[in-house]
Design an enzyme around this catalytic site. Structure first.
Site, PDB file in Angstrom:
ATOM      1  N   LYS A  69       4.471   7.480 -21.170  1.00 19.50           N
ATOM      2  CA  LYS A  69       5.066   6.624 -19.996  1.00 19.50           C
ATOM      3  C   LYS A  69       6.556   6.406 -21.064  1.00 19.50           C
ATOM      4  O   LYS A  69       7.468   5.966 -20.260  1.00 19.50           O
ATOM      5  CB  LYS A  69       3.646   5.751 -20.361  1.00 19.50           C
ATOM      6  CG  LYS A  69       3.021   6.593 -19.033  1.00 19.50           C
ATOM      7  CD  LYS A  69       2.202   4.937 -18.562  1.00 19.50           C
ATOM      8  CE  LYS A  69       0.688   5.695 -18.488  1.00 19.50           C
ATOM      9  NZ  LYS A  69      -0.165   5.111 -17.455  1.00 19.50           N
ATOM     10  N   ASP A 104       2.254   0.360 -11.723  1.00 15.04           N
ATOM     11  CA  ASP A 104       1.159  -0.306 -11.964  1.00 15.04           C
ATOM     12  C   ASP A 104       1.135  -1.648 -11.265  1.00 15.04           C
ATOM     13  O   ASP A 104       0.586  -2.586 -10.894  1.00 15.04           O
ATOM     14  CB  ASP A 104       0.636  -0.672 -13.065  1.00 15.04           C
ATOM     15  CG  ASP A 104       0.293   0.959 -13.277  1.00 15.04           C
ATOM     16  OD1 ASP A 104      -0.570   2.006 -13.098  1.00 15.04           O
ATOM     17  OD2 ASP A 104       0.488   1.007 -14.899  1.00 15.04           O
TER      18      ASP A 104
HETATM   19  P1  NAP Z   1      -4.181   0.216 -24.620  1.00 18.65           P
HETATM   20  O1  NAP Z   1      -2.692  -0.425 -24.260  1.00 18.65           O
HETATM   21  O2  NAP Z   1      -4.443   0.602 -25.207  1.00 18.65           O
HETATM   22  O3  NAP Z   1      -4.495  -1.289 -24.466  1.00 18.65           O
HETATM   23  C1  NAP Z   1      -5.476  -1.959 -24.569  1.00 18.65           C
HETATM   24  C2  NAP Z   1      -6.135  -3.334 -25.061  1.00 18.65           C
HETATM   25  O4  NAP Z   1      -7.831  -3.297 -25.179  1.00 18.65           O
HETATM   26  C3  NAP Z   1      -5.798  -3.773 -25.823  1.00 18.65           C
HETATM   27  O5  NAP Z   1      -5.460  -5.233 -25.301  1.00 18.65           O
HETATM   28  C4  NAP Z   1      -6.420  -3.717 -27.315  1.00 18.65           C
HETATM   29  O6  NAP Z   1      -6.761  -4.913 -27.630  1.00 18.65           O
HETATM   30  C5  NAP Z   1      -7.876  -4.083 -25.948  1.00 18.65           C
HETATM   31  N1  NAP Z   1      -8.833  -3.750 -26.739  1.00 18.65           N
HETATM   32  C6  NAP Z   1      -9.535  -1.950 -26.688  1.00 18.65           C
HETATM   33  N2  NAP Z   1     -10.895  -2.504 -27.898  1.00 18.65           N
HETATM   34  C7  NAP Z   1     -10.733  -3.325 -27.823  1.00 18.65           C
HETATM   35  C8  NAP Z   1     -12.399  -4.146 -28.030  1.00 18.65           C
HETATM   36  N3  NAP Z   1     -13.197  -3.429 -29.360  1.00 18.65           N
HETATM   37  N4  NAP Z   1     -12.200  -5.528 -28.578  1.00 18.65           N
HETATM   38  C9  NAP Z   1     -10.996  -6.758 -27.830  1.00 18.65           C
HETATM   39  N5  NAP Z   1     -10.295  -5.629 -27.117  1.00 18.65           N
HETATM   40  C10 NAP Z   1     -10.218  -4.203 -27.279  1.00 18.65           C
HETATM   41  O7  NAP Z   1      -4.438   0.625 -22.708  1.00 18.65           O
HETATM   42  P2  NAP Z   1      -3.396  -0.048 -21.776  1.00 18.65           P
HETATM   43  O8  NAP Z   1      -3.136   1.160 -20.633  1.00 18.65           O
HETATM   44  O9  NAP Z   1      -3.557  -1.124 -21.312  1.00 18.65           O
HETATM   45  O10 NAP Z   1      -5.382   0.404 -20.302  1.00 18.65           O
HETATM   46  C11 NAP Z   1      -6.129  -0.807 -20.422  1.00 18.65           C
HETATM   47  C12 NAP Z   1      -7.737  -0.393 -19.477  1.00 18.65           C
HETATM   48  O11 NAP Z   1      -6.512  -0.368 -17.933  1.00 18.65           O
HETATM   49  C13 NAP Z   1      -7.638   0.256 -20.063  1.00 18.65           C
HETATM   50  O12 NAP Z   1      -8.720   0.463 -19.462  1.00 18.65           O
HETATM   51  C14 NAP Z   1      -6.997   1.672 -18.575  1.00 18.65           C
HETATM   52  O13 NAP Z   1      -7.593   2.733 -17.811  1.00 18.65           O
HETATM   53  C15 NAP Z   1      -7.387   0.297 -17.353  1.00 18.65           C
HETATM   54  N6  NAP Z   1      -6.091   0.849 -16.082  1.00 18.65           N
HETATM   55  C16 NAP Z   1      -6.397   0.900 -15.221  1.00 18.65           C
HETATM   56  C17 NAP Z   1      -5.075   1.075 -14.285  1.00 18.65           C
HETATM   57  C18 NAP Z   1      -5.399   1.334 -12.339  1.00 18.65           C
HETATM   58  O14 NAP Z   1      -4.918   1.633 -11.724  1.00 18.65           O
HETATM   59  N7  NAP Z   1      -7.112   0.653 -12.420  1.00 18.65           N
HETATM   60  C19 NAP Z   1      -3.844   1.252 -14.468  1.00 18.65           C
HETATM   61  C20 NAP Z   1      -3.605   0.972 -15.824  1.00 18.65           C
HETATM   62  C21 NAP Z   1      -4.537   0.343 -16.955  1.00 18.65           C
HETATM   63  P3  NAP Z   1      -5.659  -5.047 -28.980  1.00 18.65           P
HETATM   64  O15 NAP Z   1      -4.085  -5.208 -28.873  1.00 18.65           O
HETATM   65  O16 NAP Z   1      -6.540  -5.699 -30.565  1.00 18.65           O
HETATM   66  O17 NAP Z   1      -5.538  -3.044 -29.008  1.00 18.65           O
END
Ligand code: NAP
Length: 286
Positions: A69, A104
């Site tokens: 991305k 998004d």
């Molecule tokens: P990302 O950039 O990898 O960010 C992950 C986030 O989760 C970070 O804030 C991370 O905190 C936190 N996290 C991970 N493990 C954790 C734990 N054990 N305890 C506390 N916090 C934790 O991922 P992303 O792309 O933002 O995606 C996040 C979620 O949104 C995913 O589940 C994804 O599938 C979903 N999503 C859904 C859609 C949709 O259309 N429905 C679209 C986009 C994303 P740290 O910064 O401390 O690592």
């Protein structure tokens, strides 16, 4: 004479688990459009060449997912959403130019509008859990809707502070331990991976939210996360991750195939069946 078939694709590495082909194939069938939407597994080192040769490969555009991305943003002419979020998930050819956006942002907002009409009316404070790519889209969207105070809670506080630098003084980084922050939250958004299949549950007590709060979940596998179940059990309005996934796909389809598609109950049923039957149930990527 009928128009030549158009083709788009989703580019990722890996890309096998993406639900985007299901969504776009459903709309192509529904509207009787002779188009194609394919999966393209492209490793990072080949992504730039792939994107530069989209037209030669017969594509009018593409969705982009992990890990491409940021590269997609750098290789295209981004709109305001993609620039603000720092990542592009949708590309399209516009004459000789390759343009991009991040859907998004509208996917999150349109789903909330559909599930909890007027959720932003009089909304003084939103709490966003997470500070990754998805959280950036959420925060940008909330600022666009005029939400004056956005509390961002993240395991790694430094990343929440980066969001404040990026989006300005509406963003307030706060520590996880601060439970008082929920008492006046009109909107709670889970933009972490917590609650996903295979991940720990989100450690949060929805009883701390006010009775008028709306809870938006981004995780869609499982469909009903522990957070959503608890919020519904309390009678709060909710918006789920599958809804966002469907709404974020609308713009790409319109750009590539020339018709703005509808998010229907039939599409949801199709995706629910697929999520329910998939062996890994982790989903995860669009
Ligand atoms: P990302 O950039 O990898 O960010 C992950 C986030 O989760 C970070 O804030 C991370 O905190 C936190 N996290 C991970 N493990 C954790 C734990 N054990 N305890 C506390 N916090 C934790 O991922 P992303 O792309 O933002 O995606 C996040 C979620 O949104 C995913 O589940 C994804 O599938 C979903 N999503 C859904 C859609 C949709 O259309 N429905 C679209 C986009 C994303 P740290 O910064 O401390 O690592």
């Amino acid at each position: 004479m009928s128009a030549p078939a158009r083709a788009a694709c989703i580019v990722g590495w890996p890309v096998a688990h993406s639900r985007s082909p299901l969504i776009h194939d459903y709309w192509l069938r529904r509207y009787g459009i002779a188009g194609e939407y394919r999966r393209e597994a492209v490793p990072p080192q080949q992504f730039a060449e792939f994107v530069r040769s989209l037209a030669a490969r017969g594509y009018v555009g593409a969705n982009v997912t992990v890990p491409h991305k940021e590269a997609a943003l750098a290789l295209s002419q981004p709109d305001e959403h993609a620039r603000a979020v720092g990542a592009a998930n949708t590309l399209w050819l516009d004459g000789g130019a390759l343009r991009s956006t991040n859907t998004d942002v509208e996917g999150f907002l349109d789903n909330l509008d559909a599930c909890a009409p007027q959720w932003d009316r009089g909304l003084a404070k939103a709490v966003v859990l997470g500070a990754g790519g998805a959280a950036r889209g959420v925060v940008h969207g909330l600022i666009g809707r005029g939400v004056a105070r956005i509390t961002v809670v993240n395991r790694t506080r430094r990343r929440a502070e980066v969001l404040r630098q990026r989006f300005g003084k509406a963003v307030h980084p706060v520590d996880w331990a601060d439970t008082a922050l929920l008492a006046d939250a009109g909107l709670l958004v889970n933009a972490t991976t917590l609650g996903m299949a295979g991940q720990p549950e989100l450690p949060l007590d929805v009883r701390l939210l006010p009775g008028h709060a709306v809870v938006a979940e981004l995780v869609y596998a499982p469909l009903a996360t522990p957070l959503l179940r608890a919020a519904r059990g309390r009678g709060l309005r909710t918006a789920d991750g599958l809804g966002m996934l469907m709404y974020q796909a609308v713009r790409g389809f319109a750009l590539w195939f020339g018709r703005t598609p509808e998010v229907t109950a039939e599409l949801r049923t199709l995706l629910e069946a697929d999520l329910g039957s998939s062996a890994d149930k982790a989903g995860g990527i669009t």
